[in-house]
Design an enzyme around this catalytic site. Structure first.
Site, PDB file in Angstrom:
ATOM      1  N   CYS A   1       1.353  -4.243   2.208  1.00 38.34           N
ATOM      2  CA  CYS A   1       0.711  -3.556   3.332  1.00 38.34           C
ATOM      3  C   CYS A   1      -0.442  -4.401   3.889  1.00 38.34           C
ATOM      4  CB  CYS A   1       0.292  -2.142   2.948  1.00 38.34           C
ATOM      5  SG  CYS A   1       0.034  -1.079   4.385  1.00 38.34           S
TER       6      CYS A   1
ATOM      7  N   HIS B   1       5.312   0.187   1.072  1.00 37.86           N
ATOM      8  CA  HIS B   1       4.841   0.461  -0.288  1.00 37.86           C
ATOM      9  C   HIS B   1       6.018   0.594  -1.253  1.00 37.86           C
ATOM     10  CE1 HIS B   1       0.657   1.123   0.923  1.00 37.86           C
ATOM     11  NE2 HIS B   1       1.215   1.514   2.055  1.00 37.86           N
TER      12      HIS B   1
ATOM     13  N   GLU C   1       6.105   0.860  -4.427  1.00 39.41           N
ATOM     14  CA  GLU C   1       5.877   1.796  -5.535  1.00 39.41           C
ATOM     15  C   GLU C   1       5.911   3.233  -5.047  1.00 39.41           C
ATOM     16  OE1 GLU C   1       2.266   2.448  -3.505  1.00 39.41           O
ATOM     17  OE2 GLU C   1       3.474   0.640  -3.699  1.00 39.41           O
TER      18      GLU C   1
END
Length: 183
Positions: free
Chosen positions: A74, A159, A161
């Site tokens: 990001c 993202h 995760e």
């Protein structure tokens, strides 16, 4: 080692679960201090705001090119891109939510991703930087991933995760770990 620009706890948990011991350093830590820590790799975290506002981090990452494997998520992806000379721009509405289809240009696999950002890397600005586009957003064709042609460095706009959210992209942490083992 992770440069903390506003890191989410689940990124640390994800790296820990894959056997990484993560040392956090503040966003304004200099390259010399990071080199003293002798990390296996350098992770640049997500965080809020305009990536051009963190000039200290951009300069640190620039000084680390080619010395360690580097992975940015990001804001970290944007900082990595800026450190190689690319530019960023503000999106009209930003990318928000857990439903953005992103295509990996190498595998042609599409992941459904979780996103929360207002800036993107300008594709045209990658010329001459050594960076290549690795992932694109299928909704608006924006750059979602980059990798350097010779340095062990890559970044992802979304993202992987994604807690809560899809886990389609968790394999990117494995890629970073392989880079650290190969270095």
């Amino acid at each position: 080692m992770a440069i903390d620009c506003g890191i989410k706890s689940n990124i640390i948990r994800s790296l820990n679960s894959l056997g990484c011991r993560v040392t956090l350093v503040p966003y304004d830590t200099g390259a010399d201090k990071i080199e003293e820590l002798k990390p296996d790799g350098v992770f640049i975290s997500n965080g809020p705001g305009d990536p051009t506002d963190v000039e200290a981090t951009i300069q640190t990452v620039k000084a680390l090119h080619g010395k360690f494997p580097i992975f940015g998520i990001c804001l970290g992806h944007q900082i990595l891109s800026l450190s190689y000379g690319a530019t960023t721009y503000k999106l009209k509405f930003g990318h928000r939510g857990g439903n953005h289809p992103v295509k990996d240009l190498e595998s042609e696999k599409v992941d459904i991703t979780s996103q929360n950002h207002s800036y993107a890397v300008d594709r045209k600005s990658l010329d001459g930087t050594g960076l290549t586009v690795t992932h694109i957003n299928l909704l608006d064709d924006t750059v979602e991933g980059i990798a350097h042609k010779s340095d062990p460095s890559f970044g992802i706009q979304y993202h992987p995760e994604s807690a809560p959210g899809p886990n389609d992209s968790i394999h990117l942490f494995d890629r970073f770990i392989r880079m650290m083992k190969e270095d």
